[in-house]
Design an enzyme around this catalytic site. Structure first.
Site, PDB file in Angstrom:
ATOM      1  N   HIS A  52      27.087 104.091  38.283  1.00 44.93           N
ATOM      2  CA  HIS A  52      27.096 104.343  36.833  1.00 44.93           C
ATOM      3  C   HIS A  52      25.668 104.375  36.302  1.00 44.93           C
ATOM      4  O   HIS A  52      24.881 103.476  36.594  1.00 44.93           O
ATOM      5  CB  HIS A  52      27.808 103.213  36.102  1.00 44.93           C
ATOM      6  CG  HIS A  52      29.297 103.301  36.172  1.00 44.93           C
ATOM      7  ND1 HIS A  52      30.103 102.739  35.224  1.00 44.93           N
ATOM      8  CD2 HIS A  52      30.119 103.902  37.055  1.00 44.93           C
ATOM      9  CE1 HIS A  52      31.370 102.979  35.522  1.00 44.93           C
ATOM     10  NE2 HIS A  52      31.410 103.670  36.638  1.00 44.93           N
TER      11      HIS A  52
ATOM     12  N   ARG B 222      27.320 108.887  38.007  1.00 42.09           N
ATOM     13  CA  ARG B 222      28.024 109.234  36.768  1.00 42.09           C
ATOM     14  C   ARG B 222      27.076 108.994  35.595  1.00 42.09           C
ATOM     15  O   ARG B 222      26.466 107.924  35.499  1.00 42.09           O
ATOM     16  CB  ARG B 222      29.256 108.340  36.635  1.00 42.09           C
ATOM     17  CG  ARG B 222      30.114 108.638  35.461  1.00 42.09           C
ATOM     18  CD  ARG B 222      31.172 107.553  35.267  1.00 42.09           C
ATOM     19  NE  ARG B 222      30.729 106.580  34.299  1.00 42.09           N
ATOM     20  CZ  ARG B 222      31.547 105.789  33.612  1.00 42.09           C
ATOM     21  NH1 ARG B 222      32.855 105.841  33.795  1.00 42.09           N
ATOM     22  NH2 ARG B 222      31.070 104.924  32.734  1.00 42.09           N
TER      23      ARG B 222
ATOM     24  N   TYR C 189      31.795 105.184  24.597  1.00 42.05           N
ATOM     25  CA  TYR C 189      32.256 104.694  25.889  1.00 42.05           C
ATOM     26  C   TYR C 189      31.148 104.836  26.948  1.00 42.05           C
ATOM     27  O   TYR C 189      30.477 105.868  27.017  1.00 42.05           O
ATOM     28  CB  TYR C 189      33.502 105.478  26.366  1.00 42.05           C
ATOM     29  CG  TYR C 189      33.747 105.206  27.821  1.00 42.05           C
ATOM     30  CD1 TYR C 189      34.279 103.984  28.213  1.00 42.05           C
ATOM     31  CD2 TYR C 189      33.341 106.098  28.807  1.00 42.05           C
ATOM     32  CE1 TYR C 189      34.420 103.664  29.550  1.00 42.05           C
ATOM     33  CE2 TYR C 189      33.485 105.801  30.152  1.00 42.05           C
ATOM     34  CZ  TYR C 189      34.023 104.574  30.504  1.00 42.05           C
ATOM     35  OH  TYR C 189      34.139 104.256  31.830  1.00 42.05           O
TER      36      TYR C 189
ATOM     37  N   ASP D   6      32.469 111.067  32.630  1.00 38.31           N
ATOM     38  CA  ASP D   6      33.781 110.578  32.191  1.00 38.31           C
ATOM     39  C   ASP D   6      33.964 110.892  30.703  1.00 38.31           C
ATOM     40  O   ASP D   6      33.237 110.348  29.858  1.00 38.31           O
ATOM     41  CB  ASP D   6      33.853 109.060  32.431  1.00 38.31           C
ATOM     42  CG  ASP D   6      35.266 108.507  32.279  1.00 38.31           C
ATOM     43  OD1 ASP D   6      36.147 109.259  31.788  1.00 38.31           O
ATOM     44  OD2 ASP D   6      35.481 107.339  32.640  1.00 38.31           O
TER      45      ASP D   6
ATOM     46  N   HIS E  20      36.716 110.190  29.218  1.00 34.57           N
ATOM     47  CA  HIS E  20      37.522 109.032  28.823  1.00 34.57           C
ATOM     48  C   HIS E  20      38.648 109.395  27.852  1.00 34.57           C
ATOM     49  O   HIS E  20      38.827 108.762  26.806  1.00 34.57           O
ATOM     50  CB  HIS E  20      36.620 107.913  28.270  1.00 34.57           C
ATOM     51  CG  HIS E  20      37.073 106.542  28.700  1.00 34.57           C
ATOM     52  ND1 HIS E  20      37.800 105.721  27.880  1.00 34.57           N
ATOM     53  CD2 HIS E  20      36.937 105.878  29.871  1.00 34.57           C
ATOM     54  CE1 HIS E  20      38.070 104.591  28.535  1.00 34.57           C
ATOM     55  NE2 HIS E  20      37.561 104.664  29.745  1.00 34.57           N
TER      56      HIS E  20
ATOM     57  N   GLU F 136      35.747 113.902  34.297  1.00 29.71           N
ATOM     58  CA  GLU F 136      36.860 112.946  34.451  1.00 29.71           C
ATOM     59  C   GLU F 136      37.647 112.774  33.159  1.00 29.71           C
ATOM     60  O   GLU F 136      37.061 112.739  32.073  1.00 29.71           O
ATOM     61  CB  GLU F 136      36.253 111.606  34.873  1.00 29.71           C
ATOM     62  CG  GLU F 136      37.258 110.492  34.994  1.00 29.71           C
ATOM     63  CD  GLU F 136      36.574 109.158  35.297  1.00 29.71           C
ATOM     64  OE1 GLU F 136      35.450 109.166  35.853  1.00 29.71           O
ATOM     65  OE2 GLU F 136      37.149 108.114  34.967  1.00 29.71           O
TER      66      GLU F 136
ATOM     67  N   GLU G 199      43.109 107.291  36.554  1.00 26.40           N
ATOM     68  CA  GLU G 199      42.818 105.857  36.686  1.00 26.40           C
ATOM     69  C   GLU G 199      43.856 104.993  35.972  1.00 26.40           C
ATOM     70  O   GLU G 199      44.017 103.827  36.313  1.00 26.40           O
ATOM     71  CB  GLU G 199      41.402 105.526  36.197  1.00 26.40           C
ATOM     72  CG  GLU G 199      41.203 105.688  34.714  1.00 26.40           C
ATOM     73  CD  GLU G 199      39.787 105.360  34.265  1.00 26.40           C
ATOM     74  OE1 GLU G 199      38.834 105.732  34.968  1.00 26.40           O
ATOM     75  OE2 GLU G 199      39.644 104.730  33.208  1.00 26.40           O
TER      76      GLU G 199
ATOM     77  N   ARG H 194      42.464 109.944  40.667  1.00 25.16           N
ATOM     78  CA  ARG H 194      41.750 108.664  40.460  1.00 25.16           C
ATOM     79  C   ARG H 194      42.649 107.439  40.490  1.00 25.16           C
ATOM     80  O   ARG H 194      42.216 106.321  40.237  1.00 25.16           O
ATOM     81  CB  ARG H 194      40.977 108.713  39.130  1.00 25.16           C
ATOM     82  CG  ARG H 194      39.807 109.566  39.310  1.00 25.16           C
ATOM     83  CD  ARG H 194      38.697 109.451  38.353  1.00 25.16           C
ATOM     84  NE  ARG H 194      38.409 108.221  37.689  1.00 25.16           N
ATOM     85  CZ  ARG H 194      37.674 107.230  38.191  1.00 25.16           C
ATOM     86  NH1 ARG H 194      37.177 107.322  39.427  1.00 25.16           N
ATOM     87  NH2 ARG H 194      37.422 106.153  37.479  1.00 25.16           N
TER      88      ARG H 194
ATOM     89  N   GLU I 288      34.440 105.248  43.257  1.00 28.19           N
ATOM     90  CA  GLU I 288      33.594 104.709  42.176  1.00 28.19           C
ATOM     91  C   GLU I 288      33.042 103.344  42.571  1.00 28.19           C
ATOM     92  O   GLU I 288      33.761 102.518  43.133  1.00 28.19           O
ATOM     93  CB  GLU I 288      34.436 104.578  40.898  1.00 28.19           C
ATOM     94  CG  GLU I 288      33.644 104.046  39.702  1.00 28.19           C
ATOM     95  CD  GLU I 288      34.476 104.034  38.427  1.00 28.19           C
ATOM     96  OE1 GLU I 288      35.701 104.227  38.510  1.00 28.19           O
ATOM     97  OE2 GLU I 288      33.881 103.833  37.351  1.00 28.19           O
TER      98      GLU I 288
ATOM     99  N   TRP J  49      40.747 105.616  23.118  1.00 28.29           N
ATOM    100  CA  TRP J  49      39.458 105.008  23.443  1.00 28.29           C
ATOM    101  C   TRP J  49      38.975 105.505  24.769  1.00 28.29           C
ATOM    102  O   TRP J  49      38.943 105.726  25.652  1.00 28.29           O
ATOM    103  CB  TRP J  49      39.546 103.481  23.464  1.00 28.29           C
ATOM    104  CG  TRP J  49      38.277 102.885  23.981  1.00 28.29           C
ATOM    105  CD1 TRP J  49      37.075 102.792  23.338  1.00 28.29           C
ATOM    106  CD2 TRP J  49      38.056 102.340  25.279  1.00 28.29           C
ATOM    107  NE1 TRP J  49      36.130 102.231  24.136  1.00 28.29           N
ATOM    108  CE2 TRP J  49      36.709 101.949  25.352  1.00 28.29           C
ATOM    109  CE3 TRP J  49      38.876 102.164  26.405  1.00 28.29           C
ATOM    110  CZ2 TRP J  49      36.149 101.378  26.478  1.00 28.29           C
ATOM    111  CZ3 TRP J  49      38.337 101.599  27.525  1.00 28.29           C
ATOM    112  CH2 TRP J  49      36.983 101.194  27.567  1.00 28.29           C
TER     113      TRP J  49
HETATM  114  O1  KDG Z   1      39.712  98.862  32.198  1.00 30.63           O
HETATM  115  C1  KDG Z   1      39.250 100.104  31.788  1.00 30.63           C
HETATM  116  C2  KDG Z   1      38.021 100.519  32.555  1.00 30.63           C
HETATM  117  O2  KDG Z   1      38.180 100.271  33.916  1.00 30.63           O
HETATM  118  C3  KDG Z   1      37.732 101.970  32.335  1.00 30.63           C
HETATM  119  O3  KDG Z   1      37.429 102.198  31.008  1.00 30.63           O
HETATM  120  C4  KDG Z   1      36.569 102.407  33.219  1.00 30.63           C
HETATM  121  O4  KDG Z   1      36.988 104.702  32.744  1.00 30.63           O
HETATM  122  C5  KDG Z   1      36.511 103.868  33.473  1.00 30.63           C
HETATM  123  C6  KDG Z   1      35.867 104.311  34.703  1.00 30.63           C
HETATM  124  O5  KDG Z   1      35.900 105.500  34.961  1.00 30.63           O
HETATM  125  O6  KDG Z   1      35.306 103.477  35.395  1.00 30.63           O
HETATM  126 MG    MG Z   2      37.195 106.590  33.767  1.00 32.15          MG
END
Ligand code: KDG
Ligand code: MG
Length: 402
Positions: free
Chosen positions: A122, A147, A159, A210, A212, A236, A262, A283, A339, A402
């Site tokens: 990250h 990322r 985020y 991401d 998100h 993502e 995810e 994911r 990741e 979010w």
């Molecule tokens: O619990 C939520 C997080 O793990 C998430 O917001 C992290 O989106 C995320 C990522 O790609 O790591």
């Molecule tokens: Mg994510």
């Protein structure tokens, strides 16, 4: 061999973790991660009240049958709480089997398909300059995939970008905080970030991003097109994925690769996405997707459609999940990337582990089982503290994703 006890260790070494420890009459034990960020005690209660009593006396080698017993036997299927609880049991049983057979879990999953597991780090910053520096630092640490998340001009936070000077950690102790979101401002800013990153850092590094879950399909299609010159490894979670057909629209407009899943807890969340080839990377992850038993099936199905794995690996997934993900990533054929959001030193101390990082890749180690443990004495010094993920609102106050 028989299961003699199944108990939970709930601790907060910098963040909350729920860990299941299954013990046997032969002295061998296994660990499973049961952490569901912001809803930890729901899973803990599901396990201690409803699942653990059913495990006592069972043969821990019957991993598939126990998985089916907990999935079909509950009558109520799927859902993040149920599937995280099942995952914890499943992973602990694979750990026990590896230890009992004196072999690392990757050997039980088919053996090594590669030498190491490519991971992405990250990077983030309040603006483009800071983010470029942050990506560069991760590359200097040896990562070949990074990322990048950046602050958005005119917005106080977003985020993936820390509020203060500490490393980014989305869960916050206390009640949930709220931040503002503008898709318009984000859509103007994101392509500029990746254009700069390519100019400054060249073509070789794999760049990921991401979104998100924050856009609509047509907005995501526009972003994907705008990012094409930067040649991303993936974009993502461009949209919330409950509506799987939403990805069709994105796919029809852009060749930027797409990753999602995810928050999926069942293969069925991804069924249409995979069989229609609307995504490139799945994911879905071991702890929230029902364990290694479930992930292996999902990955094998995905392989037929050229979809590769890119398992979630944020800090809320404990080192037990990280170890399981590395055994999984080393063994399956259609592995894409893993990741790697690094845990704090304190988390690492509570969960001593064999896995290592070197030059862009991670290695699970060759210890029997998963190669991860928990220091219960140290864990007890850091009791659970309620924490939540933040919420987001649009500029007019409407609650958004979010
Ligand atoms: O619990 C939520 C997080 O793990 C998430 O917001 C992290 O989106 C995320 C990522 O790609 O790591
Ligand atoms: Mg994510």
């Amino acid at each position: 061999m028989k299961i003699t006890s199944a108990r939970l260790i709930i601790c907060s070494p910098d963040r909350n973790f729920v860990t299941l420890k299954i013990e046997t009459d032969e002295g061998i034990y296994g660990l499973g991660d049961a952490t569901l960020n912001g809803r930890e005690l729901a899973v803990a209660s599901y396990l201690s009240e409803h699942v653990c009593p059913c495990l006592i006396g069972r043969d821990p080698s019957q991993i598939e049958d126990i998985w089916q017993y907990l999935y079909r036997g509950a009558y109520w299927r799927r859902g993040p709480v149920t599937m995280t609880a099942i995952a914890a049991v499943d992973v602990a049983l694979w750990d026990i089997k590896g230890k009992a057979l004196n072999t690392p879990v990757y050997n039980l999953l088919g053996g090594k398909s590669r030498d190491g597991v490519m991971v992405y780090a990250h990077a983030n910053g309040r603006d483009i300059d800071e983010t470029v520096d942050s990506v560069r630092k991760e590359m200097e640490l040896g990562y070949i995939a990074v990322r990048a998340q950046s602050g958005i001009p005119g917005m106080s936070g977003t985020y993936g970008v820390p509020k203060g000077t500490k490393a980014y950690e989305p869960a916050e102790r206390g009640l949930p905080s709220e931040s503002l979101w503008s898709s318009e401002r984000y859509l103007r800013a994101a392509p500029k970030l990746f254009e700069r990153l390519r100019v400054e850092l060249g073509e070789d590094v794999h760049l990921l991003h991401d979104v998100h879950h924050r856009l609509t399909p047509i907005e995501a299609a526009r972003l994907g097109k705008a990012l094409e010159p930067a040649n991303l490894f993936w974009m993502e979670d461009p949209v919330p994925a409950e509506l799987q057909e939403g990805f069709k629209l994105i796919r029809e407009h852009t060749t930027t690769p797409i990753a999602t899943g995810e928050v999926f807890n069942s293969f069925w969340d991804a069924h249409d996405l995979i069989r229609n080839q609307w995504i490139d990377y799945l994911r879905m992850t071991i702890v929230h997707g029902g364990g290694l038993t479930a992930l292996k099936k999902a990955a094998d199905f995905a392989a037929i459609y050229h979809v590769r794995t890119g398992c979630h690996g944020a800090t809320d997934l404990s080192p037990v999940t990280m170890a399981a993900a590395l055994h999984f990533g080393l063994s399956i054929h259609n592995f894409g990337v893993q990741e790697h959001m690094r845990h704090s030193a304190l988390t690492d101390a509570v969960f001593p582990h064999e896995y290592t990082f070197s030059a862009g890749y991670m290695y699970p180690g060759d210890k029997p089982g998963l190669g991860v443990d928990i220091d219960e004495t140290l864990a007890a010094k850091y009791p659970y503290e309620r924490a939540y993920l933040p919420l987001a609102r649009k500029l007019d106050g409407t609650l958004t994703d979010w």
